[in-house]
Scaffold this active site. Structure first.
Site, short mmCIF file in Angstrom:
data_model
loop_
_atom_site.label_atom_id
_atom_site.label_comp_id
_atom_site.label_asym_id
_atom_site.label_seq_id
_atom_site.Cartn_x
_atom_site.Cartn_y
_atom_site.Cartn_z
N HIS A 145 38.12 42.35 25.11
CA HIS A 145 38.75 42.99 24.62
C HIS A 145 40.04 41.93 24.72
CE1 HIS A 145 39.89 44.26 28.81
NE2 HIS A 145 40.59 42.13 28.50
N HIS A 146 39.23 40.86 24.62
CA HIS A 146 40.22 39.05 24.25
C HIS A 146 40.63 39.01 23.17
CE1 HIS A 146 41.80 38.96 28.73
NE2 HIS A 146 40.37 39.31 28.99
N ASP A 156 34.67 33.25 64.38
CA ASP A 156 35.07 32.88 63.23
C ASP A 156 34.34 32.88 61.67
OD1 ASP A 156 35.26 29.50 61.41
OD2 ASP A 156 36.12 29.32 63.47
N TYR A 171 40.20 39.45 37.29
CA TYR A 171 40.60 40.52 38.26
C TYR A 171 40.01 39.91 39.81
CZ TYR A 171 40.91 44.49 35.55
OH TYR A 171 41.72 44.97 34.13
N ARG A 211 51.76 33.04 21.48
CA ARG A 211 52.18 31.99 22.21
C ARG A 211 51.84 30.83 22.09
NH1 ARG A 211 46.22 33.90 25.28
NH2 ARG A 211 47.14 32.74 26.44
N THR A 216 43.19 51.71 38.26
CA THR A 216 44.60 51.18 39.03
C THR A 216 45.55 52.53 38.59
OG1 THR A 216 43.10 49.34 36.45
CG2 THR A 216 45.44 49.71 37.73
N LYS A 264 45.39 53.28 42.57
CA LYS A 264 45.51 52.70 43.26
C LYS A 264 47.12 52.91 43.29
CE LYS A 264 43.62 49.21 44.38
NZ LYS A 264 42.16 48.85 45.45
N GLU A 314 37.44 37.12 36.02
CA GLU A 314 38.65 36.17 37.17
C GLU A 314 39.45 36.31 37.18
OE1 GLU A 314 38.22 33.38 38.29
OE2 GLU A 314 40.35 32.51 38.67
N SER A 338 47.38 46.49 50.13
CA SER A 338 47.51 48.12 50.73
C SER A 338 47.24 47.65 52.89
CB SER A 338 45.73 48.12 50.93
OG SER A 338 46.02 48.42 49.43
N TRP A 374 44.10 26.51 28.31
CA TRP A 374 43.41 26.83 29.73
C TRP A 374 42.18 27.45 29.12
CZ3 TRP A 374 41.06 31.35 33.00
CH2 TRP A 374 41.71 32.24 32.60
N SER A 395 33.04 24.99 44.70
CA SER A 395 34.31 25.25 45.50
C SER A 395 34.21 26.96 46.20
CB SER A 395 35.41 24.74 46.16
OG SER A 395 35.94 25.04 46.39
N HIS A 446 37.73 37.25 32.06
CA HIS A 446 37.84 39.69 32.68
C HIS A 446 37.96 39.00 33.89
CE1 HIS A 446 40.08 42.48 31.88
NE2 HIS A 446 39.32 42.77 32.49
#
Lengths: 388, 517
Positions: free
Chosen positions: B293-294, B96, B248, B441, B319, B322, B246, B259, B132, B160, B244
């Site tokens: 970069h944001h 478990d 990922y 946006r 990236t 992958k 987040e 995978s 958001w 949580s 950022h």
């Protein structure tokens, strides 16, 4: 590399589902206000910075297309050739340090190639030295103010599209949501420095064709610049979410030849002097109500409602309000100084004494509001401002 | 030892079984997905043509904000926690989760957090309307009074997530079967181990940000208020230091799912297992040092812009590794195209497109034009929807037969895939054009040159939205009346401990540890 990528795509590897779309994107004309379907790519713009940005954008785009063609090419080949239904037996290989190194190093090299022109353009974009003209741009909820530093010229630039047009009660014209009461005027061929700040929340001043986007942040003054090479009208928008009417505070830049600019600036200086004289004049109630109706529609109605009804829970109603029917001093105070900690702005710096007197008079008489001191003159507003 | 679940509601309220809690997480996240999706439908319906037709601008902002918050925190994050609960113990041979009672708590506070958040829709002043990303001072001085509910909702959701992460780390580090070394674990366990560390590192940062907001709003501080000596840009630095990593946190478990699925249906082992592990760790590390970069348009000094541009470009390397590894896994395999595989292949293609636009966005001068435009909206929906959502959908199709011992309807699954795939691309591909042509946006209304592609995008959104109801139907029909299967190994090419267990998976599994070669 760019032209090779183009040849590859145009040469018939378009079997890829996305390649034709990308091809269309590259062949698209520069953005004009004319077309909808044809608007696929970034405008080249009219400044050296905007053109360099466009070039980097296209280089990186084609590198990505090229890599995509290769990677997806291998993948789609496998999906076709190495299907179980075709009886293909699976190989068992599962690692190779050599290929891992290769596909780590090659992308790293490609990224370095991209970084060089990007660094060069960024340096140019940041060089705000030696400007010919300074314009202070202030973002308000939900309009822009332009002040020509070193002169008396300063004015608000607000959406000119009507609420009726937005809500479908009147037709939408060609420059729907792209038209303002008064554009910012700049001279062609001169380096204009924009000093950008915010009065309430964060806004962002974006004019694609000038290659300029910079946040307007309260408490900060950001600098950026543009040198328009061609005369014309360039339309932009607020790019940072700034509340309810974020979509309704467009930017219009009118780039004109230097002589025309000088004539315009002189006329605006004369207007400013004339307005100071008007402040001393005494108006009739009818004159103030007519002017006040217009100012209210432009500066107040988006929150307090076209008939003073407000938005419950967010913005108070002015119809029947205690302030609009109470002492003049309180009414002047809230309109001139705003209410800190709320969305009610200080309009003292945004509107002229004449406009303030008119709109306050209007609010005290419209929609059935009744009060004893129902007329406020520009001189009263001037007096009030002096006392504070 | 072999006892079954408790009867009735007690089974769920007092659940400590990882499978039951996993099931609750999955249903909860699907409910939130439908709710957040409904908000998106309102947004796209309003944007169907120029002018305001259906809602008013202030409500439009509430819809975009709630769509983002519900999808990120309510749908995507919990769906992967649900998958982790179900699959990680079965993959590493554990009986478990390591901390079953905390597992119960970390699930059961979630509905309360989201009730707090969603209840603001019915309050005076309306729901949060500041996006958001809730930039101050729009979210502090200028926020609706309901912002306090939002703040406490975020605190609960964060608690949580942290508890869930501690549980996953404790399980993976302590409960692996003898012989199951770290480098033998399935990649899904590896990606979750790394994700859990990211969560523990950044959720407190988010909690700090909203607590500072709470102080500014209610207790007279000025962390983010320039008029009081504070700094609105500080908020953005703190937010993106959370934000950022987040993104990922959302996508790394998806890498683990893909995978698992691609080798199964290629009938060939995953190519470059160890390089996949290292690449995931590298992405996680880089995610901490690229946040600004944001913020390329806030007016950072040029040295900052250059650093964040170079660091961000670096992420493309691991990236890329992958993606290349997944393609090499398919290469010379024996591929079949069941529904999970279709979603996995779509993931690789569409996530890579999102990665390409990510590289474009990393180029700081070009980002001056892309920033806060629909180009960004298209970019992150390619990685969030086609990335995280497609992979979790693939995971449900892949493991559902194992969970309930019944096979889903393959034809309906394929129809769901194709309608989703086409609907998704009709929705989001044109948004690249809109952004490049200059549409920002979070616009409730737009000028006439954007009308055509917005209408296309809205039509696509309705198609995509409707196709998810088909998914719901297929899952319920499978659980209730699907064709029974009993082969432990549902899929011919599947490898791993979970496929050695009976089908359907018994209530308690691996009570005695399996032998791992």
């Amino acid at each position: 590399m760019v032209s090779r990528a183009k040849r590859l795509v145009r040469g018939g590897i378009c079997a890829l589902a996305l390649a034709p779309l990308m091809h269309a994107l590259a062949a698209a004309p520069a953005a004009e206000n004319s077309g909808g379907w044809g608007l696929l790519n970034m405008p080249e713009g009219v400044t050296s910075v905007s053109r360099e940005i466009h070039d980097i954008h296209m280089v990186v785009f084609w590198i990505c297309v090229w890599i995509g063609v290769l990677v997806f090419g291998v993948m789609f080949y496998s999906m076709f050739a190495h299907r179980k239904s075709r009886g293909h037996k699976p190989a068992t290989f599962h690692e190779s340090t050599t290929v891992e190194l290769v596909w780590t190093i090659i992308p790293a090299l490609i990224l370095i190639v991209m970084a060089f022109p990007a660094t060069r353009t960024l340096k140019e974009l940041y060089d705000t030295s030696e400007a010919d003209l300074d314009i202070k741009v202030t973002g308000y909820q939900w309009k822009w103010r332009y002040d020509y530093l070193g002169t008396d010229v300063g004015y608000m630039s607000e959406l000119a599209t009507t609420q009726a047009s937005v809500y479908g009660q009147a037709p939408k014209t060609q420059f729907y949501l792209e038209e303002v009461t008064e554009p910012v005027v700049i001279p062609v061929g001169k380096k204009v420095r924009f000093l950008i700040t915010g009065a309430d929340v964060i806004h962002s001043w974006w004019v694609p064709e000038l290659g300029v986007k910079r946040d307007a942040i309260p408490g900060f003054v950001n600098e950026t610049w543009a040198l328009a090479k061609e005369p014309g009208i360039y339309r932009g928008r607020c790019a940072e979410l700034c509340g309810k009417d974020h979509a309704f505070m467009p930017i219009v830049v009118n780039a004109v030849p230097e002589e025309e600019f000088n004539t315009w600036l002189a006329a605006k200086q004369a207007d400013a002097a004339a307005l100071r004289e008007l402040t001393e004049k005494t108006f009739t109630l009818e004159e103030l109500m007519a002017k006040g109706d217009e100012v209210y529609g432009r500066s107040c109605a988006s929150c307090h409602g076209a008939s003073g009804e407000g938005i419950p829970g967010a913005f108070p109603a002015l119809k029947g309000s205690a302030i609009a029917q109470g002492p003049v001093a309180d009414h002047l105070d809230i309109v001139v100084n705003g209410k800190p900690g709320t969305a009610m702005q200080a309009f003292g710096a945004q509107l002229s004494e004449v406009d303030l007197a008119a709109v306050i008079t209007y609010e005290r008489n419209a929609w059935g509001n009744k009060t004893e001191d129902n007329i406020v003159q520009p001189a009263d507003v001037f007096q009030f401002k002096q006392e504070r | 030892m072999a006892h079954g679940p408790a009867k009735g509601i007690r089974r769920w309220l007092f659940a400590t079984n990882h499978k039951d809690i996993g099931t609750m997480y999955l249903w909860f996240s699907f409910t939130m997905f439908l709710l957040g999706g409904f908000f998106a439908m309102v947004v796209r319906a309003e944007l169907f043509e120029p002018g305001m037709q259906i809602v008013r601008p202030e409500f439009f902002n509430q819809m975009t904000t709630m769509h983002g918050l519900i999808m990120v925190f309510g749908a995507i994050m919990p769906v992967f926690v649900g998958l982790a609960n179900w699959m990680i113990p079965m993959m590493i041979g554990a009986p478990d989760m390591a901390l079953p009672r905390m597992n119960n708590l970390s699930f059961w506070i979630l509905p309360f957090g989201f009730t707090l958040l969603a209840s603001t829709l019915f309050m005076e002043g309306g729901a949060p309307n500041f996006g958001w990303t809730f930039y101050a001072p729009l979210s502090t001085t200028y926020a609706p009074p309901t912002v306090n509910f939002f703040i406490f909702g975020i605190h609960i959701i964060g608690a949580s997530s942290i508890m869930g992460s501690i549980n996953i780390i404790a399980t993976i580090l302590n409960l692996r079967a003898p012989g199951m070394t770290l480098m033998k674990m399935p990649l899904f366990a590896w990606t979750w181990l790394i994700t859990a560390f990211l969560l523990i590192a950044v959720m407190p940062v988010l909690a700090g940000a909203v607590t500072m907001m709470l102080m500014d709003i209610n207790f007279g501080t000025s962390f983010f208020d320039a008029a009081g000596g504070g700094d609105p840009v500080l908020f953005q630095h703190i937010f993106w230091f959370f934000g950022h990593p987040e993104v990922y946190i959302i996508i790394i478990p998806a890498f683990g799912v893909i995978s698992a699925i691609i080798p199964t249906f290629s009938r060939k082992p995953l190519f470059g297992y160890s390089s996949m592990v290292y690449a995931t760790a590298a992405i996680a590390f880089l995610s901490f040092i690229v946040w600004a970069h944001h913020m390329f348009t806030v007016g950072m000094p040029i040295a900052g812009e250059l650093y964040f541009m170079y660091a961000t470009l670096l992420i493309a390397v691991p990236t890329g590794v992958k993606v290349f590894n997944w393609v090499s896994t398919m290469f010379r395999g024996a591929i079949t195209f069941e529904t999970p595989m279709l979603f996995a292949i779509a993931f690789v293609v569409l996530f890579t497109l999102g990665g390409f636009t990510g590289v474009m966005l990393a180029i700081a001068p070009a980002d001056i034009q892309y920033h806060d435009s629909y180009f960004v909206v298209a970019h992150f929906h390619y990685v969030m929807v086609a990335g995280a959502l497609f992979s979790s959908t693939a995971a449900v199709y892949y493991w559902l037969p194992k969970w309930c011992g019944r096979m889903y309807n393959e034809t309906m699954g394929k129809v769901h895939f194709w309608v989703s795939f086409i609907g998704f691309n009709i929705t989001f591909f044109p948004q690249h054009f809109l952004g490049l042509a200059g549409m920002p946006r979070r616009y409730a209304d737009y000028s006439l040159q954007f009308a055509d592609w917005n209408m296309v995008s809205s039509i696509g959104a309705f198609i995509y939205g409707a196709s998810q109801l088909l998914f719901l139907y297929n899952v319920i029909a499978t659980i209730v009346a699907g064709r029974k299967v009993s082969d432990p190994k549902i899929w011919e090419g599947a490898e791993g401990l979970e496929w050695t267990l009976p089908t359907p998976a018994p209530y308690h599994t691996f009570s005695t540890p399996p032998a791992v070669k």
